[in-house]
Design an enzyme around this catalytic site. Structure first.
Site, mmCIF file in Angstrom:
data_model
loop_
_atom_site.group_PDB
_atom_site.id
_atom_site.type_symbol
_atom_site.label_atom_id
_atom_site.label_comp_id
_atom_site.label_asym_id
_atom_site.label_seq_id
_atom_site.Cartn_x
_atom_site.Cartn_y
_atom_site.Cartn_z
ATOM 1 N N LYS A 15 0.850 -1.199 0.000
ATOM 2 C CA LYS A 15 0.000 0.000 0.000
ATOM 3 C C LYS A 15 0.881 1.243 0.000
ATOM 4 O O LYS A 15 1.916 1.287 0.673
ATOM 5 C CB LYS A 15 -0.872 -0.007 1.262
ATOM 6 C CG LYS A 15 -2.211 0.695 1.087
ATOM 7 C CD LYS A 15 -3.100 0.014 0.087
ATOM 8 C CE LYS A 15 -4.581 0.268 0.342
ATOM 9 N NZ LYS A 15 -5.392 -0.523 -0.597
ATOM 10 N N THR A 60 -3.660 -5.647 -0.019
ATOM 11 C CA THR A 60 -3.078 -4.342 0.318
ATOM 12 C C THR A 60 -3.984 -3.613 1.315
ATOM 13 O O THR A 60 -3.516 -2.807 2.112
ATOM 14 C CB THR A 60 -2.829 -3.466 -0.931
ATOM 15 O OG1 THR A 60 -4.071 -3.055 -1.486
ATOM 16 C CG2 THR A 60 -2.000 -4.205 -1.969
ATOM 17 N N ARG A 189 27.750 36.180 -3.722
ATOM 18 C CA ARG A 189 26.483 35.888 -4.414
ATOM 19 C C ARG A 189 25.482 35.376 -3.398
ATOM 20 O O ARG A 189 25.834 35.027 -2.262
ATOM 21 C CB ARG A 189 26.692 34.835 -5.510
ATOM 22 C CG ARG A 189 27.121 33.488 -4.974
ATOM 23 C CD ARG A 189 27.188 32.391 -6.043
ATOM 24 N NE ARG A 189 27.557 31.119 -5.440
ATOM 25 C CZ ARG A 189 27.600 29.963 -6.073
ATOM 26 N NH1 ARG A 189 27.301 29.902 -7.374
ATOM 27 N NH2 ARG A 189 27.933 28.858 -5.445
ATOM 28 N N GLN A 254 29.391 22.382 -4.042
ATOM 29 C CA GLN A 254 30.101 21.109 -3.865
ATOM 30 C C GLN A 254 30.905 21.101 -2.564
ATOM 31 O O GLN A 254 30.868 20.135 -1.788
ATOM 32 C CB GLN A 254 31.050 20.880 -5.057
ATOM 33 C CG GLN A 254 30.397 20.493 -6.360
ATOM 34 C CD GLN A 254 29.982 21.655 -7.255
ATOM 35 O OE1 GLN A 254 29.696 22.745 -6.771
ATOM 36 N NE2 GLN A 254 29.901 21.409 -8.553
ATOM 37 N N HIS A 282 19.109 29.689 -8.431
ATOM 38 C CA HIS A 282 19.816 30.908 -8.825
ATOM 39 C C HIS A 282 18.993 32.182 -8.585
ATOM 40 O O HIS A 282 17.779 32.204 -8.815
ATOM 41 C CB HIS A 282 20.189 30.831 -10.305
ATOM 42 C CG HIS A 282 21.005 29.618 -10.649
ATOM 43 N ND1 HIS A 282 22.238 29.359 -10.080
ATOM 44 C CD2 HIS A 282 20.771 28.579 -11.487
ATOM 45 C CE1 HIS A 282 22.717 28.219 -10.551
ATOM 46 N NE2 HIS A 282 21.846 27.723 -11.407
HETATM 47 O O1 LIG Z 1 28.401 26.252 -6.489
HETATM 48 C C1 LIG Z 1 28.304 26.121 -7.715
HETATM 49 N N1 LIG Z 1 28.683 24.954 -8.297
HETATM 50 C C2 LIG Z 1 28.595 24.747 -9.664
HETATM 51 O O2 LIG Z 1 28.953 23.656 -10.157
HETATM 52 C C3 LIG Z 1 28.081 25.807 -10.444
HETATM 53 N N2 LIG Z 1 27.846 25.942 -11.770
HETATM 54 C C4 LIG Z 1 27.329 27.179 -11.966
HETATM 55 O O3 LIG Z 1 26.986 27.653 -13.083
HETATM 56 N N3 LIG Z 1 27.224 27.841 -10.772
HETATM 57 C C5 LIG Z 1 27.688 26.995 -9.812
HETATM 58 N N4 LIG Z 1 27.795 27.143 -8.478
#
Ligand SMILES: O=c1[nH]c(=O)c2[nH]c(=O)[nH]c2[nH]1
Length: 321
Positions: A15, A60, A189, A254, A282
């Protein structure tokens, strides 16, 4: 039945979207949880597909009824990891021919409403607010295929849709520049993401239930309070994630992701892997140059266009060696 061209290579059923709301009353102090539950089974069920043999089918509808029953009787119902383990263990223990149960829970957010109290603001005992779309996520796989007294569980948990934003201390530079590159390097940013986090526990052994009704259930120590999910613990995964997001001087999504994951692994010995999926949502500074208005200098831009799509999507799993 199988023929020369095909065979049943995989079968799992159950379920989905069982909606549960549960109250636990401690006198006038009420605890609540709201769960969306998926409970699926595997076992000796092939003939229900290949020979229309329903004698092997736990309906179920019954799986849904068991889900509500365990929500009623389980002392573990307020903790989704433990409730999921209780439910899945009940399913594999109760039916001889069911060898594995897969329970996934999405917990919706309900927080206590703050109200004026005798010593400043207090949490209300029985009134709650849905303060955000964030969900707590749990997936357990309970495997009794080696015997009903040798049950092993794999537990994955975490959270999803935790929306965060910071207005500075995020940069992105040094990336590949070639004929496709338009993006400018920035030392300042907006960084915003909707955090999906999952962590996996090492496989846990489930003690055999003592009573014939398999209603008793002993929670393995790994999933006890004080663990990575426990918001009372200063190093809980949600808190580490939020604090690292806030305080890291981010070189990229990352790098910030890796830092969060390593901190959780360092602080919780029973956690084996930590995974994040982080969309980079963004925010584009609006170009007002045509009006003679400056709005593009990174640390000084004030008006931004939030972009719903496309977003970056940065994912990784960090594992214990
Ligand atoms: O932190 C980021 N990693 C990316 O891989 C990436 N690629 C991008 O266009 N802006 C960002 N910013």
């Amino acid at each position: 039945m199988s023929d020369e061209t095909s065979f049943l290579s995989h079968a799992r059923y159950g379920k989905d979207k069982v909606r549960i709301f549960r109250i636990v009353r401690e006198g006038k102090w009420h605890h609540i949880v709201e769960y969306n539950v998926q409970a699926l089974l595997e076992g000796d069920i092939e003939t229900s597909y290949t020979e229309a043999d329903n004698s092997v089918v736990v309906a179920t509808d019954s799986i849904k009824n068991i889900t509500y029953y365990i929500a009623k009787i389980s002392p573990h119902v307020l903790v989704p990891e433990r409730f999921a383990l209780h439910l899945a263990t009940h399913l594999v223990s109760k039916y001889a021919h069911i060898h594995k149960a897969f329970v996934a829970i999405e917990q919706l957010r309900w927080s206590r409403i703050p109200v004026p109290g005798e010593q400043g603001t207090a949490e209300h005992p029985h009134s709650f607010i849905r303060d955000g779309d964030e969900k707590r996520i749990v997936k357990v796989e309970v495997d009794a295929s080696k015997g009903k007294d040798k049950i092993i569980a794999n537990v994955t948990a975490g959270l999803s849709d935790l929306l965060v934003l910071k207005t500075t201390e995020s940069a992105f530079s040094g990336f590949v520049r070639d004929k496709y590159t338009i993006l400018k390097e920035v030392d300042d940013r907006i960084l915003s993401t909707s955090i999906d986090l999952t962590y996996t526990f090492a496989p846990v052994k489930i003690p055999k239930p003592a009573d014939a009704q398999v209603e008793e259930f002993v929670v393995p120590a790994e999933i006890a309070p004080g663990s990575v999910w426990d918001t009372a613990v200063p190093t809980n995964a949600r808190k580490v994630t939020l604090e690292t997001f806030a305080t890291d001087n981010s070189a990229s999504v990352q790098a910030t992701l890796y830092r969060m994951a390593r901190l959780i692994l360092a602080q919780h010995a029973h956690v084996q892997t930590v995974s994040y999926a982080l969309p980079n949502k963004h925010y584009i500074p609006v170009d007002m140059g045509y009006l003679g208005v400056e709005n593009l200098v990174p640390a000084q831009a004030e008006v931004f266009m939030p972009i719903a799509a496309p977003s970056g999507l940065i994912t990784a799993t960090v594992s214990r060696k």
